[in-house]
Design an enzyme around this catalytic site. Structure first.
Site, mmCIF file in Angstrom:
data_model
loop_
_atom_site.group_PDB
_atom_site.id
_atom_site.type_symbol
_atom_site.label_atom_id
_atom_site.label_comp_id
_atom_site.label_asym_id
_atom_site.label_seq_id
_atom_site.Cartn_x
_atom_site.Cartn_y
_atom_site.Cartn_z
ATOM 1 N N ALA A 164 0.828 -1.206 0.000
ATOM 2 C CA ALA A 164 0.000 0.000 0.000
ATOM 3 C C ALA A 164 0.863 1.259 0.000
ATOM 4 O O ALA A 164 0.564 2.235 -0.697
ATOM 5 C CB ALA A 164 -0.946 0.004 1.200
ATOM 6 N N ASP A 165 1.934 1.244 0.784
ATOM 7 C CA ASP A 165 2.818 2.413 0.843
ATOM 8 C C ASP A 165 3.413 2.735 -0.524
ATOM 9 O O ASP A 165 3.481 3.900 -0.930
ATOM 10 C CB ASP A 165 3.964 2.155 1.827
ATOM 11 C CG ASP A 165 3.486 1.937 3.235
ATOM 12 O OD1 ASP A 165 3.380 2.914 3.975
ATOM 13 O OD2 ASP A 165 3.209 0.782 3.585
#
Length: 416
Positions: free
Chosen positions: A180-181
């Site tokens: 996600a990052d």
């Protein structure tokens, strides 16, 4: 070798499409530094502001090699590090001065923190109306959850990804890397370049870019949301299947090696049947169309798996390539570094660090004609470029730098 010895002597590439763009990165950990790296990859000068004592916490992450964190190295090679304590008024004043001459400032504090420090967009844009302020946070700058803290794991669960990842009989599963990052960081870089384009083609005003960690990932999973709102069906975990087309999956060959096959449209499915020497599957009503194949996916998957299992992976891939079936080996890191295609196009050397002369990593995420890409020479130590940036570029007198360093507001001008 100390961090100060791992000097980054290579300037940002002069011919990149973002050459001349100055970025101040207040980001730490993964997402915001990913955005900074995306911009640096295409020519921007990225000045990373870190705590003068501890630096970006990602420096402490594992795994590390010879004391240098792998993840930090990959995302921050080629940046310049300035050590500034943002908890001190004098430190915040330095950042505000840095922002006056910048094109972009990237931050990943919890919403409201920059405003509490007097570094919100209202204050920064008074000094620099053309500044683009790119903000990465767990849940965004607006909405009921805006004040909640968030890391990638939270984004991967809140977005719906973890619920869909895995097998029907396994628990929801988060990935073992910054999924996600990374996606949020790429989205933040995209938003930043859009804001810069609007600035250049409009009235010269900058603006704010607001990225929530979960939103880019939720966009990728958007079919699941639309499916539920349209039909009431809640998409479930389905292992290596796609839930949209068949046959698709990961299969084991006779030699124990793994490969993927994606017969995701009609013509590829028919070519797969030809490669398998099974022309009967073309006309079998159970497998003649994608809808029929999906209805009989379990039986078809067994047919494909049995065929793959009957010969070594290299032979399977050769036959599939001959028939133009979309397929690839399941690579581990060693396989990737030995592949000539990746070596020519994708992998770059990370030189001049304690990681060793053989250290390579993935380079820029895309290619631009007539731009060869940057060099990755060294990983900056905490505050390594403090004197260079604050003294040489911001014009702060040497005695003032020494005073601030003695008070712990900044790193020693030569780096800590």
């Amino acid at each position: 070798m100390s961090p100060a010895d791992m000097r980054d002597d290579s300037p940002p590439p002069a011919d990149g499409p973002l050459a001349g763009v100055r970025v101040i990165e207040l980001g730490s950990m993964y997402a915001a530094p990913t955005a900074g790296r995306m911009l640096r990859d295409f020519g921007a000068d990225v000045v990373k502001v870190e705590d003068p004592a501890s630096g970006d916490f990602a420096r402490q992450w594992q795994p590390a090699h010879n004391g240098l964190a792998i993840g930090f190295s990959r995302l921050n090679a080629g940046k310049r590090s300035v050590g500034v304590d943002l908890r001190r008024p004098a430190g915040r004043d330095i950042v505000r001065r840095l922002a006056r001459d910048a094109d972009v400032l990237i931050e990943n504090f919890r919403p409201g923190r920059m405003e509490a420090w007097g570094l919100g967009y209202k204050e920064l844009s008074q000094d620099n109306p053309g500044l683009v302020l790119t903000r990465v946070s767990g849940f965004g700058q607006t909405g009921p959850y805006r004040e909640r803290p968030g890391f990638g794991t939270v984004a991967e669960t809140a977005s719906g990804y973890a619920f869909l990842n895995g097998w029907p009989d396994s628990p929801p599963t988060a990935p073992p890397f910054g999924f996600a990052d990374s996606i949020a960081g790429i989205a933040a870089a995209f938003g930043t370049t859009m804001a810069l384009y609007r600035r250049e083609t409009g009235d010269g005003a900058g603006g704010e870019v607001d990225v929530a960690l979960y939103e880019p990932l939720m966009f990728i999973l958007g079919d699941a949301v639309l499916r539920y709102t349209a039909s009431g069906e809640i998409m479930q975990r389905c292992g290596n299947a796609s839930g949209a087309a068949s046959p698709r999956g990961i299969y084991q060959a006779a030699d124990g090696a793994w490969l993927s096959i994606a017969a995701s449209n009609q013509s590829i499915a028919m070519r797969l049947f030809d490669a398998m020497d099974r022309p009967d599957l073309r006309t079998d009503e159970r497998y003649a169309t994608n809808a029929a194949r999906m209805a009989n996916n379990e039986a078809l998957q067994k047919i494909v798996a049995d065929w793959v299992r009957s010969r070594p992976r290299a032979d399977v891939l050769a036959v599939l390539d001959e028939h133009e079936v979309v397929a690839a080996p399941v690579n581990d890191a060693r396989d990737i570094t030995r592949d000539p295609h990746f070596a020519e196009r994708t992998l770059v050397e990370l030189a001049g660090t304690v990681l060793g002369p053989a250290a390579v990593m993935p380079g820029p995420v895309l290619h631009v004609k007539d731009y060869a890409g940057p060099a990755y020479e060294g990983v900056p130590g905490v505050g390594e470029h403090t004197g260079e940036v604050l003294g040489g570029e911001l014009g702060m007198p040497a005695d003032r730098l020494a005073e601030l360093a003695a008070a712990g507001v900044i790193s020693a001008p030569g780096g800590s």
